[in-house]
Scaffold this motif. Sequence first.
Motif, PDB file in Angstrom:
ATOM      1  N   SER A   1       0.954  -1.604   0.263  1.00 21.13           N
ATOM      2  CA  SER A   1      -0.093  -0.390   0.330  1.00 21.13           C
ATOM      3  C   SER A   1       0.938   1.230  -0.306  1.00 21.13           C
ATOM      4  O   SER A   1       0.638   2.240  -0.677  1.00 21.13           O
ATOM      5  CB  SER A   1      -1.098   0.025   0.982  1.00 21.13           C
ATOM      6  OG  SER A   1      -1.578   1.090   1.374  1.00 21.13           O
ATOM      7  N   HIS A   2       2.136   1.081   0.616  1.00 18.09           N
ATOM      8  CA  HIS A   2       2.972   2.092   0.716  1.00 18.09           C
ATOM      9  C   HIS A   2       3.451   2.371  -0.376  1.00 18.09           C
ATOM     10  O   HIS A   2       3.711   4.113  -1.069  1.00 18.09           O
ATOM     11  CB  HIS A   2       3.897   2.224   1.238  1.00 18.09           C
ATOM     12  CG  HIS A   2       5.139   3.227   1.629  1.00 18.09           C
ATOM     13  ND1 HIS A   2       4.800   3.885   2.170  1.00 18.09           N
ATOM     14  CD2 HIS A   2       6.179   3.557   1.851  1.00 18.09           C
ATOM     15  CE1 HIS A   2       5.724   5.456   2.628  1.00 18.09           C
ATOM     16  NE2 HIS A   2       7.212   4.727   1.749  1.00 18.09           N
ATOM     17  N   ASN A   3       4.173   1.828  -1.177  1.00 19.52           N
ATOM     18  CA  ASN A   3       4.910   1.751  -2.515  1.00 19.52           C
ATOM     19  C   ASN A   3       3.408   1.999  -3.210  1.00 19.52           C
ATOM     20  O   ASN A   3       3.338   3.052  -4.518  1.00 19.52           O
ATOM     21  CB  ASN A   3       5.021   0.687  -3.076  1.00 19.52           C
ATOM     22  CG  ASN A   3       6.109  -0.079  -2.571  1.00 19.52           C
ATOM     23  OD1 ASN A   3       7.162   0.279  -1.705  1.00 19.52           O
ATOM     24  ND2 ASN A   3       6.868  -1.683  -1.870  1.00 19.52           N
ATOM     25  N   ARG A   4       2.051   1.653  -3.642  1.00 20.60           N
ATOM     26  CA  ARG A   4       1.701   2.440  -4.513  1.00 20.60           C
ATOM     27  C   ARG A   4       1.180   4.267  -3.869  1.00 20.60           C
ATOM     28  O   ARG A   4       0.894   4.702  -5.404  1.00 20.60           O
ATOM     29  CB  ARG A   4      -0.308   1.410  -4.050  1.00 20.60           C
ATOM     30  CG  ARG A   4      -1.124   1.646  -4.989  1.00 20.60           C
ATOM     31  CD  ARG A   4      -2.063   1.088  -4.823  1.00 20.60           C
ATOM     32  NE  ARG A   4      -2.030  -0.468  -4.639  1.00 20.60           N
ATOM     33  CZ  ARG A   4      -2.417  -1.244  -3.568  1.00 20.60           C
ATOM     34  NH1 ARG A   4      -2.582  -0.470  -2.818  1.00 20.60           N
ATOM     35  NH2 ARG A   4      -2.430  -2.422  -3.541  1.00 20.60           N
TER      36      ARG A   4
ATOM     37  N   CYS B   1       2.331   9.277  -5.972  1.00 20.10           N
ATOM     38  CA  CYS B   1       2.424  10.762  -5.764  1.00 20.10           C
ATOM     39  C   CYS B   1       3.418  10.964  -6.840  1.00 20.10           C
ATOM     40  O   CYS B   1       3.393  12.013  -7.107  1.00 20.10           O
ATOM     41  CB  CYS B   1       3.542  10.989  -3.763  1.00 20.10           C
ATOM     42  SG  CYS B   1       2.123  10.233  -3.044  1.00 20.10           S
ATOM     43  N   GLU B   2       4.571  10.028  -7.215  1.00 20.71           N
ATOM     44  CA  GLU B   2       5.602   9.924  -8.168  1.00 20.71           C
ATOM     45  C   GLU B   2       5.185  11.037  -9.553  1.00 20.71           C
ATOM     46  O   GLU B   2       5.644  11.678 -10.757  1.00 20.71           O
ATOM     47  CB  GLU B   2       6.580   8.642  -8.226  1.00 20.71           C
ATOM     48  CG  GLU B   2       7.311   8.658  -7.572  1.00 20.71           C
ATOM     49  CD  GLU B   2       8.042   9.741  -7.335  1.00 20.71           C
ATOM     50  OE1 GLU B   2       8.986  10.072  -8.117  1.00 20.71           O
ATOM     51  OE2 GLU B   2       8.356   9.982  -5.869  1.00 20.71           O
ATOM     52  N   GLN B   3       3.385   9.966  -9.807  1.00 19.41           N
ATOM     53  CA  GLN B   3       2.932   9.647 -11.240  1.00 19.41           C
ATOM     54  C   GLN B   3       2.713  11.495 -11.556  1.00 19.41           C
ATOM     55  O   GLN B   3       2.359  11.940 -11.856  1.00 19.41           O
ATOM     56  CB  GLN B   3       2.081   8.691 -11.513  1.00 19.41           C
ATOM     57  CG  GLN B   3       2.215   7.433 -11.853  1.00 19.41           C
ATOM     58  CD  GLN B   3       1.040   6.848 -12.020  1.00 19.41           C
ATOM     59  OE1 GLN B   3       0.465   6.440 -11.604  1.00 19.41           O
ATOM     60  NE2 GLN B   3       1.345   5.140 -12.574  1.00 19.41           N
TER      61      GLN B   3
ATOM     62  N   ILE C   1       2.580  17.528 -13.328  1.00 21.06           N
ATOM     63  CA  ILE C   1       2.728  18.295 -12.600  1.00 21.06           C
ATOM     64  C   ILE C   1       3.840  19.320 -13.407  1.00 21.06           C
ATOM     65  O   ILE C   1       4.310  20.124 -14.141  1.00 21.06           O
ATOM     66  CB  ILE C   1       2.743  18.412 -11.329  1.00 21.06           C
ATOM     67  CG1 ILE C   1       1.631  18.618 -10.981  1.00 21.06           C
ATOM     68  CG2 ILE C   1       3.245  20.693 -11.535  1.00 21.06           C
ATOM     69  CD1 ILE C   1       0.990  18.828  -9.068  1.00 21.06           C
ATOM     70  N   MET C   2       4.851  18.068 -13.445  1.00 16.94           N
ATOM     71  CA  MET C   2       6.083  19.100 -14.019  1.00 16.94           C
ATOM     72  C   MET C   2       6.265  19.073 -15.027  1.00 16.94           C
ATOM     73  O   MET C   2       6.213  20.467 -16.206  1.00 16.94           O
ATOM     74  CB  MET C   2       6.902  17.664 -13.387  1.00 16.94           C
ATOM     75  CG  MET C   2       7.426  18.105 -12.347  1.00 16.94           C
ATOM     76  SD  MET C   2       8.934  16.509 -11.635  1.00 16.94           S
ATOM     77  CE  MET C   2      10.693  17.520 -13.161  1.00 16.94           C
ATOM     78  N   VAL C   3       5.527  18.082 -16.192  1.00 15.20           N
ATOM     79  CA  VAL C   3       4.898  17.977 -17.617  1.00 15.20           C
ATOM     80  C   VAL C   3       4.435  19.244 -18.080  1.00 15.20           C
ATOM     81  O   VAL C   3       4.545  19.893 -18.819  1.00 15.20           O
ATOM     82  CB  VAL C   3       4.362  16.100 -18.290  1.00 15.20           C
ATOM     83  CG1 VAL C   3       3.466  17.330 -19.888  1.00 15.20           C
ATOM     84  CG2 VAL C   3       5.626  15.563 -18.030  1.00 15.20           C
ATOM     85  N   GLU C   4       3.097  19.049 -17.514  1.00 12.40           N
ATOM     86  CA  GLU C   4       2.135  20.552 -17.306  1.00 12.40           C
ATOM     87  C   GLU C   4       2.681  22.042 -17.328  1.00 12.40           C
ATOM     88  O   GLU C   4       3.132  22.968 -18.029  1.00 12.40           O
ATOM     89  CB  GLU C   4       0.646  20.667 -16.693  1.00 12.40           C
ATOM     90  CG  GLU C   4       0.121  19.990 -16.321  1.00 12.40           C
ATOM     91  CD  GLU C   4      -1.488  19.636 -15.510  1.00 12.40           C
ATOM     92  OE1 GLU C   4      -2.057  18.964 -15.671  1.00 12.40           O
ATOM     93  OE2 GLU C   4      -0.704  20.055 -14.981  1.00 12.40           O
TER      94      GLU C   4
END
Length: 269
Positions: A197-200, A205-207, A212-215
Motif C-alpha cells: 500500500s505504501h509503494n502504491r 505521488c510520483e505520477q 505537474i512537471m510536464v504541465e
Amino acid sequence: MWDRIMDRYDLKRGRNPERSERSLQCRWDTIKTEVGKFASVYADAIRENPSGMSDSDKTTLAASNFASIWKHNFAFMHCWNIMKHEPKWQDPKHRTFEKSGAASGGGDNDATINLDEDNGNPGGAAEERPPGRDRSKVSKKKANSDAGSASSSEWSARMEDLTLQRISFMQEESVRKSDRFQQLACIDEKRYEEMRSHNRSLLQCEQEKTRIMVENHERDKLKEEKEEEERILAIDLNACLPYQREYYQVRQEEIVAKIKARRSNTQAP
C-alpha cells in the motif's frame, strides 16, 4: 492380573501420565519398598507404646522417625492407610505372638505367662539367642539385594517419569512454536500489505509529480514561444540589414498566420 491393573489405572488416572505395564510394576516396587520401610518404623513406634499418644500421633511419630532414618519424607501415606490393614504390612512380632497364643489354647496358657518382677522377662521363657555368623551374612546379603532391587526399580520408575515429562514438554514446545510461526506469518503478511500500500501511494505521488512537471514545462514552453513571437513581431524591419529583414519578415508572416489559424479554431462552432 497386570492387564486388569492397567485397565483400572487408565480408568482412574485422570490427568496423570499414561503408564505401561512395566511402568506400573516399577511403581508398585517403589511403593512396596517405601511402605515396607515405613511399616518397620511404625512397628517400632507401636512397640515403644508412648503414653498419652493416639494412633494419629503414633503415625506422625513414625513419619518423623522415617525421615530421620532414610533422609527423606515418606510420600506414600495414602498408600499406607490402605495397606496397613493387610497382614503383610502388620508388625511381624505381634503376629507371631498372636499365632503362638492361639495355637497353645488361648486364655489358659496366657495365664501362665507372668512377668518376673526382678528382670522384667516372662517367667520360664528362654532368652532369644543371637543369630550366628552365617545367618547374619545371609540376612545382610538379602537386605543388600532387596535394597539394590528397590533402588533399581525406583531409578527405572524415575527415569520413565522423566522421559514422559520430557515428551510432554516437547509436545507443548512444538505447539507453542507452531502458534508462534503462525503469528509471525500473520505479522509478515500484514507488513507485506502495508508495504505494498505504501509503494502504491508512492507511485501515485510520483505520477502526480511527473504530470505537474510536464504541465509546468508545457506552460513554460508556450510562454517562451509567446514571448519570442512578440519579440519578433516588435522588430522594426526598416532598421534591419537586408538578410535580417528577409528572415524576420518570413517569421512575422508565419506568426500572423498561426495567430489567424488559432483564432479561427477558437471561433469555430
